[in-house]
Write a protein that holds these residues in place. Structure first.
Motif, PDB file in Angstrom:
ATOM      1  N   LYS A  33      33.757  42.207  36.959  1.00 22.23           N
ATOM      2  CA  LYS A  33      34.804  43.204  36.739  1.00 22.23           C
ATOM      3  C   LYS A  33      35.870  43.134  37.824  1.00 22.23           C
ATOM      4  CE  LYS A  33      33.959  47.395  37.866  1.00 22.23           C
ATOM      5  NZ  LYS A  33      34.603  48.202  38.795  1.00 22.23           N
ATOM      6  N   ASP A  34      35.475  42.825  39.045  1.00 23.90           N
ATOM      7  CA  ASP A  34      36.401  42.808  40.176  1.00 23.90           C
ATOM      8  C   ASP A  34      37.197  41.506  40.305  1.00 23.90           C
ATOM      9  OD1 ASP A  34      35.628  45.364  40.800  1.00 23.90           O
ATOM     10  OD2 ASP A  34      34.291  44.765  42.438  1.00 23.90           O
ATOM     11  N   LEU A  35      36.846  40.483  39.529  1.00 22.24           N
ATOM     12  CA  LEU A  35      37.604  39.233  39.600  1.00 22.24           C
ATOM     13  C   LEU A  35      39.019  39.471  39.085  1.00 22.24           C
ATOM     14  CD1 LEU A  35      34.942  36.638  38.423  1.00 22.24           C
ATOM     15  CD2 LEU A  35      35.896  36.898  40.717  1.00 22.24           C
ATOM     16  N   PRO A  36      39.994  38.817  39.713  1.00 25.90           N
ATOM     17  CA  PRO A  36      41.393  39.109  39.385  1.00 25.90           C
ATOM     18  C   PRO A  36      41.895  38.583  38.040  1.00 25.90           C
ATOM     19  CG  PRO A  36      41.269  37.448  41.116  1.00 25.90           C
ATOM     20  CD  PRO A  36      39.870  37.926  40.860  1.00 25.90           C
ATOM     21  N   THR A  37      41.265  37.540  37.479  1.00 27.82           N
ATOM     22  CA  THR A  37      41.801  36.989  36.227  1.00 27.82           C
ATOM     23  C   THR A  37      40.690  36.771  35.205  1.00 27.82           C
ATOM     24  OG1 THR A  37      41.521  34.664  36.850  1.00 27.82           O
ATOM     25  CG2 THR A  37      43.576  35.732  37.533  1.00 27.82           C
ATOM     26  N   ASP A  38      41.097  36.760  33.939  1.00 24.05           N
ATOM     27  CA  ASP A  38      40.157  36.472  32.856  1.00 24.05           C
ATOM     28  C   ASP A  38      39.640  35.042  32.958  1.00 24.05           C
ATOM     29  OD1 ASP A  38      40.373  39.007  31.789  1.00 24.05           O
ATOM     30  OD2 ASP A  38      41.923  38.445  30.336  1.00 24.05           O
ATOM     31  N   GLU A  39      40.489  34.140  33.434  1.00 24.49           N
ATOM     32  CA  GLU A  39      40.086  32.742  33.598  1.00 24.49           C
ATOM     33  C   GLU A  39      38.934  32.628  34.599  1.00 24.49           C
ATOM     34  OE1 GLU A  39      42.131  28.904  35.577  1.00 24.49           O
ATOM     35  OE2 GLU A  39      43.321  29.876  34.015  1.00 24.49           O
ATOM     36  N   MET A  40      39.046  33.357  35.703  1.00 28.70           N
ATOM     37  CA  MET A  40      37.973  33.335  36.711  1.00 28.70           C
ATOM     38  C   MET A  40      36.709  33.959  36.147  1.00 28.70           C
ATOM     39  SD  MET A  40      40.059  34.308  40.159  1.00 28.70           S
ATOM     40  CE  MET A  40      38.771  33.935  41.336  1.00 28.70           C
ATOM     41  N   ARG A  41      36.861  35.054  35.404  1.00 28.56           N
ATOM     42  CA  ARG A  41      35.694  35.700  34.803  1.00 28.56           C
ATOM     43  C   ARG A  41      34.973  34.739  33.865  1.00 28.56           C
ATOM     44  NH1 ARG A  41      38.595  40.200  35.920  1.00 28.56           N
ATOM     45  NH2 ARG A  41      40.127  40.078  34.254  1.00 28.56           N
ATOM     46  N   ALA A  42      35.746  34.027  33.043  1.00 30.77           N
ATOM     47  CA  ALA A  42      35.149  33.080  32.099  1.00 30.77           C
ATOM     48  C   ALA A  42      34.418  31.961  32.832  1.00 30.77           C
ATOM     49  CB  ALA A  42      36.230  32.509  31.181  1.00 30.77           C
TER      50      ALA A  42
END
Length: 128
Positions: free
Chosen positions: A94-103
């Motif tokens: 949740k705290d990651l800044p981008t959807d790309e990083m989350r993925a």
């Protein structure tokens, strides 16, 4: 993106030495914000790794104690350890800044977290 440490230009040094007003925002930290973010992310991942290892250990203890008087307590402890690990992982995502990083993180670590949860769910309920 290149990271650059803040430096004080000569005119600003002279102004600062004379007690003149200087924008403090430029001098608030000697560590760039990007490095601070990276350090926080690394600390969070280290915490998740520790929680993951602890959860695996607790599940192993529960597996070994099946059929004994210790099983209930070991299973409860394993359940808490697994929950702590999953919660830390979810918060990190949740705290990651981008959807790309989350993925990317979900792809690399998410499967291990899912396997951990499934392994816990495979432990028999007490008395079964």
């Amino acid at each position: 993106m290149s990271l650059m440490l803040l430096r004080i230009d000569i005119p600003l040094k002279a102004a600062f030495a004379k007690g003149m007003a200087v924008p403090l925002r430029s001098f608030s930290s000697s560590v760039p914000a990007a490095d601070q973010g990276k350090e926080r992310m690394e600390a969070a991942m280290n915490k998740i790794e520790e929680l993951f290892a602890a959860a695996k250990d607790e599940m192993e203890y529960a597996e070994e104690s099946q059929g004994s008087v210790y099983y209930h307590e070991d299973r409860v402890t394993a359940e808490k350890a697994v929950k702590d690990c999953i919660d830390a992982f979810d918060t990190f995502l949740k705290d990651l800044p981008t959807d790309e990083m989350r993925a990317e993180v979900q792809g690399k670590v998410g499967m291990k977290i899912k396997e951990l949860k499934m392994a816990f769910e495979a432990l028999p309920e007490e008395g079964h």
